[in-house]
Scaffold this motif. Sequence first.
Motif, PDB file in Angstrom:
ATOM      1  N   TYR A 307      60.028  22.405  86.411  1.00 33.01           N
ATOM      2  CA  TYR A 307      60.061  21.758  85.110  1.00 33.01           C
ATOM      3  C   TYR A 307      59.532  20.324  85.180  1.00 33.01           C
ATOM      4  O   TYR A 307      60.035  19.422  84.516  1.00 33.01           O
ATOM      5  N   SER A 308      58.509  20.122  85.986  1.00 37.69           N
ATOM      6  CA  SER A 308      57.887  18.808  86.097  1.00 37.69           C
ATOM      7  C   SER A 308      56.938  18.585  84.920  1.00 37.69           C
ATOM      8  O   SER A 308      56.503  19.525  84.251  1.00 37.69           O
ATOM      9  N   ASP A 309      56.635  17.328  84.673  1.00 44.16           N
ATOM     10  CA  ASP A 309      55.725  16.941  83.595  1.00 44.16           C
ATOM     11  C   ASP A 309      54.301  16.991  84.127  1.00 44.16           C
ATOM     12  O   ASP A 309      53.968  16.330  85.118  1.00 44.16           O
ATOM     13  N   LYS A 312      52.285  13.710  85.025  1.00 42.60           N
ATOM     14  CA  LYS A 312      52.618  12.770  86.100  1.00 42.60           C
ATOM     15  C   LYS A 312      53.179  13.539  87.292  1.00 42.60           C
ATOM     16  O   LYS A 312      53.805  14.591  87.136  1.00 42.60           O
ATOM     17  N   ASN A 338      61.942  13.297  87.244  1.00 41.80           N
ATOM     18  CA  ASN A 338      61.256  12.677  86.107  1.00 41.80           C
ATOM     19  C   ASN A 338      60.490  13.724  85.305  1.00 41.80           C
ATOM     20  O   ASN A 338      59.424  13.454  84.758  1.00 41.80           O
ATOM     21  N   GLY A 339      61.038  14.950  85.264  1.00 39.41           N
ATOM     22  CA  GLY A 339      60.346  16.055  84.612  1.00 39.41           C
ATOM     23  C   GLY A 339      60.473  16.053  83.102  1.00 39.41           C
ATOM     24  O   GLY A 339      60.716  15.016  82.470  1.00 39.41           O
ATOM     25  N   ILE A 340      60.365  17.243  82.526  1.00 40.56           N
ATOM     26  CA  ILE A 340      60.354  17.357  81.061  1.00 40.56           C
ATOM     27  C   ILE A 340      61.736  17.160  80.463  1.00 40.56           C
ATOM     28  O   ILE A 340      61.876  16.894  79.277  1.00 40.56           O
ATOM     29  N   GLY A 391      61.609  14.531  77.932  1.00 41.59           N
ATOM     30  CA  GLY A 391      60.504  13.678  78.340  1.00 41.59           C
ATOM     31  C   GLY A 391      60.830  12.680  79.419  1.00 41.59           C
ATOM     32  O   GLY A 391      59.931  11.970  79.920  1.00 41.59           O
ATOM     33  N   GLU A 392      62.110  12.563  79.808  1.00 40.81           N
ATOM     34  CA  GLU A 392      62.492  11.569  80.816  1.00 40.81           C
ATOM     35  C   GLU A 392      63.086  12.180  82.075  1.00 40.81           C
ATOM     36  O   GLU A 392      63.317  11.472  83.056  1.00 40.81           O
TER      37      GLU A 392
END
Length: 403
Positions: A307-309, A312, A338-340, A391-392
Amino acid sequence: MSQSADNQLPSVDRNGILLPRPGRQRSVRERLLLREAQLSQAQRMAGMASWEWYFGDTTIHWSPEMYVFWGYEPDEMEVNLDSVAQSTHLDDLPILQSAINQALAGENVEMKYRRYDKFGREIFIHTIGRIIRNEQEQPVGVFGIDMNITKQQQQEAELLTLNRQLEAKNRELERRNNELNAFTYMASHDLQEPLRKIKTFNEMILAGQADNLTEQGREFFRRSVVATERMQALIRDLIAFAHLNEDVNPPQPTDLAQLLTDVTGDLRDEITQKQAVIESGPLPTLPVVGFMFRQLFENMLNNALKYSDAAKPPLIQLNYEQVTVGEDPMHQLTISDNGIGFDPVYNKRVLGLFQRLHGRTTYSGTGIGLAICQRVMQNHSGTIEAHGKPGEGATFIMRWPIR
């Protein structure tokens, strides 16, 4: 006409306790009355009553409290061995007869038996009798105390019923656990083998017969292969979850830092592909079940990578410290990314079995990974908390007792 001090009647307080006369010592009779009054008061306060029986006589002498004890007015009835036997529960007559024989043999007695009061109510009695001896140390009678233990016996009966119900539930739990073990065996052998064959045959058709299929036919086979792989992953995760029910390994000193190194080694390809960074503070050696904590690390890191963004590189941070919760010292392991992230309203739901917050087409997985982590904590008498923010990223806090 006034009475002299010596002729005045004894004074008593509102509880019936004899009061001393001012200005002189009590007489022997006064001291005896005082002793009897104090004994009577003590018996009433303790819910007890006393009796005396002298050998050679069938009459039993009751204290005033004994009449109240059984619902009678003082001297309302003649008390003897026959009347006691007649008011005793039929099944407990052998207990009474045995106690009488003991007393006649000069032995102290103690028994629990059932009798009926004036109104026919069944009362459980605990009787303690001590032998009265004459100057030649010969047994001449018994002085006894009766205590009403009906409530205690009822509570013990209720407790016995609860224990039997608990034993029945434990047997049912054991039966279900055996069924689960049987299912695990079936899932690991009987179910996986046909799935492997289905997947292999579909792949062979795609590889060797693709030219004979329409594009739609090829798509059907590709989707069949994906569905088979998903089913295999689900079965593997279910087996892992079921194995956590088995208390087969006691906690052993385990190097958590080495465990993390081993898990990141297994995930090297995905970590490299996503350019993920894993940061860790000092991790100690702790008494835990090693294979369970390996699953915890693996599922936590997998979850953070999955579940990473996409915008980034993933940053996964692990920190350990000792904390105090209430008055209890606890281990605390925090894993954040620091994923979704996810909406805080799902903080509790995200840890449930088969709970997914995102569609299967967007993120792969079976929805069991975090449930496995929660089971690991439960097996260590600990807890896990999930905190997310869209988002954080997400933060998971695990705590278990220091022993």
